[in-house]
Design an enzyme around this catalytic site. Structure first.
Site, PDB file in Angstrom:
ATOM      1  N   TYR A 155       0.829  -1.212   0.000  1.00  0.00           N
ATOM      2  CA  TYR A 155       0.000   0.000   0.000  1.00  0.00           C
ATOM      3  C   TYR A 155       0.865   1.265   0.000  1.00  0.00           C
ATOM      4  O   TYR A 155       0.628   2.164  -0.827  1.00  0.00           O
ATOM      5  CB  TYR A 155      -0.954  -0.013   1.195  1.00  0.00           C
ATOM      6  CG  TYR A 155      -1.963   1.107   1.159  1.00  0.00           C
ATOM      7  CD1 TYR A 155      -3.059   1.064   0.291  1.00  0.00           C
ATOM      8  CD2 TYR A 155      -1.821   2.227   1.970  1.00  0.00           C
ATOM      9  CE1 TYR A 155      -3.978   2.095   0.239  1.00  0.00           C
ATOM     10  CE2 TYR A 155      -2.744   3.262   1.933  1.00  0.00           C
ATOM     11  CZ  TYR A 155      -3.816   3.187   1.074  1.00  0.00           C
ATOM     12  OH  TYR A 155      -4.730   4.216   1.014  1.00  0.00           O
ATOM     13  N   GLU A 162       1.620   6.588  -6.920  1.00  0.00           N
ATOM     14  CA  GLU A 162       0.484   7.368  -7.428  1.00  0.00           C
ATOM     15  C   GLU A 162       0.721   8.864  -7.226  1.00  0.00           C
ATOM     16  O   GLU A 162       0.504   9.679  -8.140  1.00  0.00           O
ATOM     17  CB  GLU A 162      -0.801   6.943  -6.719  1.00  0.00           C
ATOM     18  CG  GLU A 162      -1.262   5.535  -7.076  1.00  0.00           C
ATOM     19  CD  GLU A 162      -2.426   5.082  -6.210  1.00  0.00           C
ATOM     20  OE1 GLU A 162      -3.213   5.938  -5.768  1.00  0.00           O
ATOM     21  OE2 GLU A 162      -2.552   3.862  -5.974  1.00  0.00           O
TER      22      GLU A 162
END
Length: 217
Positions: A155, A162
């Site tokens: 994660y 991102e």
């Protein structure tokens, strides 16, 4: 009706499992030679169309949650899917040639690979877990461990990648429309509390599942 729903969900999860597996395998088969020849930037144009299609399938999960087909929380599901769709349709598709896959390797190329790694491995584990469960078979112990532990590493890798792609897109977005740039800046600001919400949600889910598993044992 219940059997039809179960069959549909099995098909949906299995299809996603296959798509993500192909996406990851294709990407990482290209990686060794690309690194050796200093051509990492060539991976994006060869793999991004498949990634866009694969990731876009996740839109159905918002509909599944909205209609009650699955018990996934609508808000967290929507947040996660929306952020992924923004990356593939709002960043990679219009600006891929500028921030990823340019003439020389750069931060964007490695951020793209980070997305493929984090998204791909996570989704292979997740969709595989659901596919096995929906088939009526017992999920292997190691697969359950992967499902509720690998996110601790994957994660942060995914979120960092991102954010890097969104940051790199600020310039090209501003050249199109300053409002688009401000929107992406707002997204980056929202990423901080949003990431915390999603991360803590996954930790809570892990504790809940493992607590239930201990009781069952």
């Amino acid at each position: 009706m219940a059997n039809l729903t179960r069959a549909y969900l099995w098909f949906y999860n299995t299809a996603n499992l296959i798509f993500w597996f192909i996406c990851v395998v294709v990407t990482f088969r290209l990686l060794p030679d690309a690194i050796e020849t200093d051509n990492v930037h060539t991976i994006f144009p060869k793999t991004s169309p498949l990634l866009v299609i694969t990731q876009s399938l996740a839109f159905a999960e918002v509909l599944h949650s909205l209609t009650g087909l699955v018990r996934a929380p609508l808000i967290t599901t929507t947040m996660q899917v929306a952020s992924r769709l923004l990356l593939v349709w709002g960043i990679m598709t219009p600006f891929g040639g500028e921030i990823v896959g340019g003439s020389e390797p750069g931060l964007g190329d490695f951020a793209y690979l980070g997305c493929v790694l984090a998204w791909g491995v996570t989704e292979i584990i997740r969709y595989g877990f659901f596919s096995i469960t929906l088939s009526g078979n017992a999920v292997p112990e190691f697969w359950t461990w992967l499902r509720y532990n690998t996110f601790y590493v994957l994660y942060p890798v995914g979120i960092s990648s991102e954010c890097a792609l969104i940051f790199l897109a600020l310039g090209p977005a501003g050249a199109i429309d300053p409002l688009f740039k401000y929107f992406l800046i707002a997204v980056l600001v929202i990423y901080v509390p949003g990431s915390y919400v999603l991360y803590t949600h996954m930790i809570a889910q892990r504790r809940k599942v493992l607590r239930g598993k201990k009781r069952a044992d």
